[in-house]
Design a protein around this motif. Structure first.
Motif, PDB file in Angstrom:
ATOM      1  N   VAL A   1       0.960  -1.239   0.051  1.00  0.00           N
ATOM      2  CA  VAL A   1      -0.041  -0.033  -0.020  1.00  0.00           C
ATOM      3  C   VAL A   1       0.950   1.202   0.077  1.00  0.00           C
ATOM      4  O   VAL A   1       1.925   1.284   0.799  1.00  0.00           O
ATOM      5  CB  VAL A   1      -0.821   0.197   1.494  1.00  0.00           C
ATOM      6  N   TYR A   2       0.474   2.222  -0.765  1.00  0.00           N
ATOM      7  CA  TYR A   2       1.510   3.086  -0.963  1.00  0.00           C
ATOM      8  C   TYR A   2       0.782   4.522  -0.660  1.00  0.00           C
ATOM      9  O   TYR A   2      -0.473   4.843  -1.046  1.00  0.00           O
ATOM     10  CB  TYR A   2       1.995   3.630  -2.566  1.00  0.00           C
ATOM     11  N   PHE A   3       1.502   5.656  -0.108  1.00  0.00           N
ATOM     12  CA  PHE A   3       0.843   7.007   0.385  1.00  0.00           C
ATOM     13  C   PHE A   3       2.073   7.941   0.364  1.00  0.00           C
ATOM     14  O   PHE A   3       3.312   7.679   0.808  1.00  0.00           O
ATOM     15  CB  PHE A   3       0.219   6.704   1.539  1.00  0.00           C
ATOM     16  N   HIS A   4       1.914   8.955   0.604  1.00  0.00           N
ATOM     17  CA  HIS A   4       2.783  10.039   0.727  1.00  0.00           C
ATOM     18  C   HIS A   4       2.502  10.627   1.986  1.00  0.00           C
ATOM     19  O   HIS A   4       1.282  11.162   2.465  1.00  0.00           O
ATOM     20  CB  HIS A   4       2.425  11.309  -0.213  1.00  0.00           C
ATOM     21  N   GLU A   5       3.388  10.634   2.993  1.00  0.00           N
ATOM     22  CA  GLU A   5       3.257  11.358   4.378  1.00  0.00           C
ATOM     23  C   GLU A   5       3.191  12.896   4.116  1.00  0.00           C
ATOM     24  O   GLU A   5       3.299  13.449   2.885  1.00  0.00           O
ATOM     25  CB  GLU A   5       4.469  10.909   5.244  1.00  0.00           C
TER      26      GLU A   5
END
Length: 324
Positions: free
Chosen positions: A256-260
């Motif tokens: 699962v990918y996301f930007h902090e």
């Protein structure tokens, strides 16, 4: 409290694949445990270096995008990768790296740990860290490697990150991902875990935003036990205001990918099924391995990839290199 369990892997952007392989396997002595392709750009290799068995937390991976421009330093990027080495081994490593012409800095002390900064052949900043108190980790030495087993890189130590606003990222790390604030020193603040390997050192850099390129970190992946814990952590990340992707099956783990909040790309990666699911452990990384959904395109993919020979390495002179 729900939390991640330290680093799973770090992925960076490299120049020519053969040069990358020669340095990380031949000079640093990390085992190539998977030779595959970027699943979103199958005309590019994805090279995975780790310990003998490819344990989560030992895995540094690369996309060799040799046509990209060099990275631009600035906030919103991870700009240095820390690799753990055994206590007392920095003399050995300094001599070995000098022999191979690596760009070295002077040994320094960071947060109480002796650290040797260097730059890889494509501009990625690295730091070999001999921690005063080594974090818990699973590590199997590479018995066939060019570096003596008692001097080998143990795994990922952490990363340095520049942020425009350290406070926003700090709040996200501690509330959404379960990090602890460990220490502050010389403008850097360290976050991590007392029972798992993988720290993030953050400092504010209020200038221009950084940009991906050759010699930069692409993303930091954090370890979760299984799919159930991954979904729970995904929900926490979403509740904290990030926009995570759906679960993506990478075959050797799920992602699962996301930007902090500061813009650094993060990933939640499951521990399994692992790199031995499609290769014998004794022969990891020896052939091009594709996930099942790309097998039908193997001939076309192989035609786009440059040939890779085994890493140029030498054990000659290792006994004469410094040992402490």
């Amino acid at each position: 409290m729900q939390r991640v369990n330290g680093l799973h892997h770090i992925t960076a952007i490299a120049g020519p694949a053969q040069e990358n392989l020669d340095f990380y396997a031949g000079v640093l002595g990390m085992r190539l445990v998977k030779k595959s392709v970027n699943q979103d750009d199958p005309g590019t290799y994805h090279l995975f270096y780790a310990d003998q068995e490819g344990h989560p937390g030992t895995d540094l991976t690369f996309f060799p995008w040799s046509m990209m421009a060099p990275a631009r330093a600035g906030h919103g990027l991870a700009l240095e990768v820390g690799l753990e080495v055994p206590a007392g081994s920095l003399g050995f490593w300094g001599a070995r790296l000098e022999r191979y012409g690596a760009r070295l800095g002077a040994v320094e002390t960071r947060f109480g740990d002796k650290t040797l900064p260097l730059v890889d052949p494509h501009g990625l900043k690295l730091a070999l860290v001999a921690p005063s108190a080594a974090p818990p980790r699973t590590f199997t030495p590479w018995s066939g490697g060019p570096v003596p087993e008692d001097r080998q890189i143990r795994g990922l130590y952490g990363a340095q990150v520049w942020e425009r606003s350290a406070a926003a990222t700090a709040a996200f790390l501690t509330t959404a991902l379960g990090f602890e604030r460990l220490a502050t020193e010389d403008g850097w603040t360290r976050y991590g875990f007392r029972d798992a390997a993988g720290v993030v050192d953050i400092r504010e850099a209020p200038g221009s935003r950084g940009a991906w390129g050759i010699g930069s970190v692409h993303h930091l992946a954090w370890r979760v036990e299984d799919s159930e814990r991954q979904l729970a952590m995904r929900a926490r990340v979403e509740a904290a205001g990030a926009r995570p992707t759906p679960v993506i099956d990478r075959f050797w783990f799920k992602s699962v990918y996301f930007h902090e909040p500061g813009g650094v790309l993060f990933e939640l990666a499951t521990e399994g099924p692992g790199f031995a699911v499609d290769e014998d452990k004794e022969h990891l990384g020896e052939t091009l391995v594709l996930p099942p959904w790309l097998e039908a395109s193997r001939a076309r993919i192989e035609g786009m990839l440059p040939p890779l020979r085994p890493a140029a390495s030498s054990t000659a002179g290792s006994r004469a290199e410094g040992g402490s």
